[in-house]
Design an enzyme around this catalytic site. Structure first.
Site, PDB file in Angstrom:
ATOM      1  N   ARG A   1     -26.304  23.909  13.202  1.00 42.16           N
ATOM      2  CA  ARG A   1     -25.668  24.711  12.155  1.00 42.16           C
ATOM      3  C   ARG A   1     -24.275  24.152  11.907  1.00 42.16           C
ATOM      4  O   ARG A   1     -23.731  23.412  12.719  1.00 42.16           O
ATOM      5  CB  ARG A   1     -25.610  26.183  12.556  1.00 42.16           C
ATOM      6  CG  ARG A   1     -24.938  26.458  13.891  1.00 42.16           C
ATOM      7  CD  ARG A   1     -24.910  27.951  14.204  1.00 42.16           C
ATOM      8  NE  ARG A   1     -24.343  28.197  15.524  1.00 42.16           N
ATOM      9  CZ  ARG A   1     -25.059  28.266  16.651  1.00 42.16           C
ATOM     10  NH1 ARG A   1     -26.381  28.118  16.604  1.00 42.16           N
ATOM     11  NH2 ARG A   1     -24.477  28.480  17.813  1.00 42.16           N
TER      12      ARG A   1
ATOM     13  N   ASP B   1     -19.446  20.468  20.403  1.00 42.47           N
ATOM     14  CA  ASP B   1     -20.064  21.641  21.023  1.00 42.47           C
ATOM     15  C   ASP B   1     -20.656  21.276  22.388  1.00 42.47           C
ATOM     16  O   ASP B   1     -21.107  20.145  22.597  1.00 42.47           O
ATOM     17  CB  ASP B   1     -21.178  22.169  20.102  1.00 42.47           C
ATOM     18  CG  ASP B   1     -21.606  23.573  20.459  1.00 42.47           C
ATOM     19  OD1 ASP B   1     -20.900  24.250  21.229  1.00 42.47           O
ATOM     20  OD2 ASP B   1     -22.677  23.999  19.961  1.00 42.47           O
TER      21      ASP B   1
ATOM     22  N   HIS C   1     -13.880  22.211  29.005  1.00 41.23           N
ATOM     23  CA  HIS C   1     -12.910  21.902  27.951  1.00 41.23           C
ATOM     24  C   HIS C   1     -12.029  20.721  28.354  1.00 41.23           C
ATOM     25  O   HIS C   1     -11.697  19.873  27.516  1.00 41.23           O
ATOM     26  CB  HIS C   1     -12.060  23.129  27.652  1.00 41.23           C
ATOM     27  CG  HIS C   1     -12.841  24.274  27.065  1.00 41.23           C
ATOM     28  ND1 HIS C   1     -13.740  24.103  26.036  1.00 41.23           N
ATOM     29  CD2 HIS C   1     -12.854  25.606  27.371  1.00 41.23           C
ATOM     30  CE1 HIS C   1     -14.272  25.283  25.724  1.00 41.23           C
ATOM     31  NE2 HIS C   1     -13.762  26.195  26.524  1.00 41.23           N
TER      32      HIS C   1
ATOM     33  N   SER D   1     -21.431  26.100  11.199  1.00 37.73           N
ATOM     34  CA  SER D   1     -20.401  26.945  11.803  1.00 37.73           C
ATOM     35  C   SER D   1     -19.088  26.952  11.025  1.00 37.73           C
ATOM     36  O   SER D   1     -18.009  26.842  11.601  1.00 37.73           O
ATOM     37  CB  SER D   1     -20.154  26.518  13.265  1.00 37.73           C
ATOM     38  OG  SER D   1     -21.321  26.711  14.038  1.00 37.73           O
TER      39      SER D   1
ATOM     40  N   ASP E   1     -12.875  31.746  14.303  1.00 35.48           N
ATOM     41  CA  ASP E   1     -13.658  32.730  15.055  1.00 35.48           C
ATOM     42  C   ASP E   1     -13.478  32.590  16.564  1.00 35.48           C
ATOM     43  O   ASP E   1     -13.841  33.493  17.323  1.00 35.48           O
ATOM     44  CB  ASP E   1     -15.141  32.604  14.707  1.00 35.48           C
ATOM     45  CG  ASP E   1     -15.455  33.115  13.305  1.00 35.48           C
ATOM     46  OD1 ASP E   1     -14.756  34.048  12.852  1.00 35.48           O
ATOM     47  OD2 ASP E   1     -16.388  32.591  12.673  1.00 35.48           O
TER      48      ASP E   1
ATOM     49  N   LEU F   1      -6.535   4.560  11.323  1.00 36.26           N
ATOM     50  CA  LEU F   1      -7.452   5.701  11.331  1.00 36.26           C
ATOM     51  C   LEU F   1      -6.689   6.965  10.966  1.00 36.26           C
ATOM     52  O   LEU F   1      -5.570   7.175  11.442  1.00 36.26           O
ATOM     53  CB  LEU F   1      -8.076   5.868  12.720  1.00 36.26           C
ATOM     54  CG  LEU F   1      -8.987   7.085  12.939  1.00 36.26           C
ATOM     55  CD1 LEU F   1     -10.322   6.891  12.218  1.00 36.26           C
ATOM     56  CD2 LEU F   1      -9.211   7.336  14.434  1.00 36.26           C
TER      57      LEU F   1
END
Length: 248
Positions: free
Chosen positions: A196, A19, A36, A198, A66, A130
């Site tokens: 949060r 975020d 971004h 999300s 969303d 990984l």
């Protein structure tokens, strides 16, 4: 060479809500798309650092279900960046033993993105260093509901009995049924200062340690990941039990 499953189970499962891209760009007077693009570089830094920090599985929240509500231009940029990341990093993932998987819905992804997903997963399958899971068009609630529906249909046909929790866990990623269920999340990191979940990995984070940092995602890297893990290791995980009592 160890199997991918061995690689995943011998290390921690760290999940990150990436975020802060838009806010990072805003304070610099740049468009959100610049944030971004900077965030894509942070992904590369974090993936490179993960194996050396005892991480076996890394799940990154790249695009939530969303997020389709965002402006079309921003969504288009995110999809291009995702496609370009897959195309540009697949060879390096193969070189470094990274098994790249994409979780979430696929029916709404652009054709070029879907083709890049399939090519990257096929090329990197079996990587033993990984397991890198990218959550795209992902909703934990939708994933749980879909897994429960699938499990109910299979149970009705076969009459099978057993551990319902374990069975449901194995259906949360139907695109990779042969890979086994991803282990529960050990540490969930969220950058950008918000606190949060999300709709991210709600089932798998039942006993995850939560770590929130004000660092915006484009500024995140090996140093910040190491700090989060240092905090994680200072905590005592009891999984509903009692704290250990010193004796002697």
């Amino acid at each position: 060479m160890q199997s991918t499953l061995d690689a995943a189970t011998r290390g921690l499962h760290v999940a990150i809500i990436m975020d802060g891209n838009g806010r990072w760009a805003a304070v610099r007077g740049k468009p959100r798309t610049a944030g971004h693009r900077a965030g894509a570089k942070a992904v590369r830094r974090t993936v490179e650092a993960a194996p050396g920090l005892s991480i076996g599985t890394l799940t990154l929240y790249a695009f939530s279900s969303d997020n389709w509500k965002r402006p079309p231009d921003e969504v288009a940029t995110l999809m291009r960046l995702f496609r370009d990341y897959l195309r540009g990093q697949t060879a390096r993932c193969v070189e470094k033993g990274v098994d790249l998987r994409v979780i979430g819905r696929r029916d709404r992804l652009p054709d070029d993105v879907l083709a890049a997903v399939r090519a990257a997963e096929e090329s990197t399958a079996g990587g033993s260093t990984l397991v890198l899971r990218l959550a795209v068009d992902y909703s934990a609630r939708d994933a749980i509901a879909a897994a429960a529906e699938l499990l109910a249909r299979e149970g009705a046909r076969s009459g099978a009995e057993g551990d319902v929790r374990e069975a449901l866990s194995g259906h949360l990623d139907p695109e990779h049924p042969g890979a086994g269920a991803a282990r529960d999340v050990d540490l969930l990191i969220r950058t950008g200062g918000e606190q949060r979940l999300s709709d991210f990995l709600l089932w798998e984070c039942a006993y995850a340690e939560l770590y929130f940092t004000p660092v915006m995602w484009p500024d995140f890297g090996a140093e910040q990941l190491e700090a989060a893990l240092a905090e994680f290791r200072r905590r005592e995980r009891r999984f509903g039990g009692l704290a250990r009592v010193a004796t002697g």
